[in-house]
Design an enzyme around this catalytic site. Structure first.
Site, short mmCIF file in Angstrom:
data_model
loop_
_atom_site.label_atom_id
_atom_site.label_comp_id
_atom_site.label_asym_id
_atom_site.label_seq_id
_atom_site.Cartn_x
_atom_site.Cartn_y
_atom_site.Cartn_z
N CYS A 131 -4.55 3.88 1.45
CA CYS A 131 -3.83 2.69 0.96
C CYS A 131 -4.14 1.47 1.83
O CYS A 131 -4.20 1.56 3.06
CB CYS A 131 -2.33 2.96 0.95
N CYS A 170 14.93 2.18 -8.94
CA CYS A 170 15.19 3.09 -7.83
C CYS A 170 14.73 2.34 -6.58
O CYS A 170 13.54 2.06 -6.44
CB CYS A 170 14.39 4.37 -8.03
N CYS A 188 9.64 8.85 -13.52
CA CYS A 188 9.75 7.83 -12.49
C CYS A 188 8.36 7.63 -11.89
O CYS A 188 7.60 8.59 -11.79
CB CYS A 188 10.72 8.31 -11.41
N CYS A 233 8.91 12.38 -10.52
CA CYS A 233 8.48 11.12 -9.90
C CYS A 233 7.01 11.23 -9.52
O CYS A 233 6.60 12.19 -8.86
CB CYS A 233 9.28 10.85 -8.64
N CYS A 287 3.96 5.06 7.38
CA CYS A 287 3.33 5.83 6.31
C CYS A 287 2.06 6.55 6.75
O CYS A 287 1.21 5.97 7.44
CB CYS A 287 3.02 4.91 5.14
N CYS A 313 2.06 -0.29 6.08
CA CYS A 313 3.43 0.18 6.34
C CYS A 313 3.43 1.11 7.56
O CYS A 313 2.77 2.15 7.55
CB CYS A 313 3.98 0.92 5.13
N ARG A 329 20.27 9.05 -3.03
CA ARG A 329 19.37 10.19 -2.84
C ARG A 329 19.03 10.43 -1.38
O ARG A 329 18.64 9.52 -0.65
CB ARG A 329 18.08 9.98 -3.62
S1 SF4 Z 1 4.23 3.21 1.89
FE1 SF4 Z 1 2.17 4.01 2.28
S2 SF4 Z 1 1.33 4.35 0.26
FE2 SF4 Z 1 3.07 2.96 -0.01
S3 SF4 Z 1 2.25 0.90 0.13
FE3 SF4 Z 1 2.84 1.45 2.21
S4 SF4 Z 1 0.97 2.34 3.14
FE4 SF4 Z 1 0.67 2.30 0.91
#
Ligand code: SF4
Length: 324
Positions: free
Chosen positions: A58, A193, A133, A102, A65, A62, A265
């Protein structure tokens, strides 16, 4: 006792949410449980199954993550799954008692070329009698409308934390972008959600602020996932300190009180919770869990462990809106 009987005002402020959060623990839980019973059967819990339909690689950063390409987490990236495989997994999940399916893709946002596949997944899962979802990153109004027309029931898009704390965790997009996607999704008629993560180094005030933002959306989310950070080796938050379990339960209770009709949740992090802590969360108003062996890429308690806890607590799975 006056405070105990006061209902949350239509517009929640951080000041009154903080007063509620800091009530004596027993009073807070009692109040949350009272509110919970006005809308829900207290002994039923909705069960969702989550499948990663496109893992890793990705572009977003984040800090929590495992799927961000910005951190050396060792996760292998994969392409978008084929529709048939997704439907085979969904059928299995349904037969195991899950009522909502989901599907999550590690994307900043879906591309136009992916939309036909995503639409086929939604239609197929819906045809199995499950609620659908998706979580695919940011959505335009057009993509939201296409997914809505396919029968998408819910869109997951977490605001993660408070507006103040957000830039400390993610720099490739802004808090405002999250709210915009939530607005696009809602305008298309999809249920929302949206929740967040505890344990990223935020303060209690940030957690309260996050819940107040959610509670004050033009329409409150139907589902509010509250995640407990699972520190991912290699990620920015690999060494984050654990959340105090009592603070976690207080946050669940506040979510229940501020958003009385939402499914609250217990999401990522339940692996690290004791049975007792989960039981307290259910008492505080949590009434939805993820089941299955993997929660996107993090461990989730094995299903039989969930079933055992349900038995010990006398809890029943909640029926789907689409099945008798
Ligand atoms: S949480 Fe992870 S998968 Fe989702 S946008 Fe951020 S880096 Fe990408």
């Amino acid at each position: 006792m006056k405070q105990l009987n006061e209902r949350p005002s239509a517009v929640s402020t951080e000041a009154n949410a903080t007063i509620i959060y800091n009530l004596p623990f027993i009073d807070l839980l009692f109040r949350a449980q009272q509110i919970h019973r006005e809308t829900f059967d207290p002994n039923t819990v909705q069960m969702s199954r989550l499948l990663s339909i496109k893992t890793g690689g990705c572009a977003e950063d984040c800090g929590y993550c495992s799927q961000s390409s910005h951190y050396p987490t060792g996760l292998k990236a994969s392409k978008l799954m084929e529709v048939e495989r997704v439907l085979a997994e969904a059928r299995q999940a349904r037969d195991g008692g899950a009522t909502r399916y989901c599907m999550g893709a590690a994307w900043r946002s879906p591309k136009d070329r992916d939309m036909d596949t995503l639409v086929a997944m939604v239609e197929g899962v819906r045809a199995l009698g499950m609620e659908t979802c998706m979580t695919l990153g940011m959505l335009t109004p057009e993509h939201s409308q296409r997914l809505a027309a396919a029968g998408l029931d819910y869109y997951n898009h977490n605001i993660d934390s408070s507006e103040r704390f957000y830039p400390e965790i993610i720099t490739t997009r802004a808090f405002e972008d999250r709210l915009e996607t939530l607005s696009n999704v809602r305008s298309a008629g999809i249920k929302v959600c949206a929740g967040g993560i505890l344990g990223m180094g935020e303060t209690v005030a940030d957690r309260i602020s996050m819940l107040v933002t959610l509670a004050n959306l033009p329409e409150q989310p139907e589902s509010v996932p509250i995640n407990m950070l699972i520190p991912i080796p290699g990620s920015k938050l690999a060494n984050a300190a654990a959340v105090d379990p009592i603070d976690f339960v207080r946050t669940i209770a506040l979510a229940r009180i501020l958003m009385p009709k939402a499914h609250v949740r217990l999401s990522a992090g339940s692996t690290d919770m004791s049975d007792e802590m989960q039981a307290l969360c259910f008492f505080a108003g949590a009434n939805s869990i993820f089941v299955g062996e993997t929660l996107l890429t993090a461990d989730n308690p094995a299903e039989d462990k969930d079933a055992m806890l349900f038995r010990r607590l006398g809890l029943q799975p909640m029926a789907s809106e689409y099945r008798s």
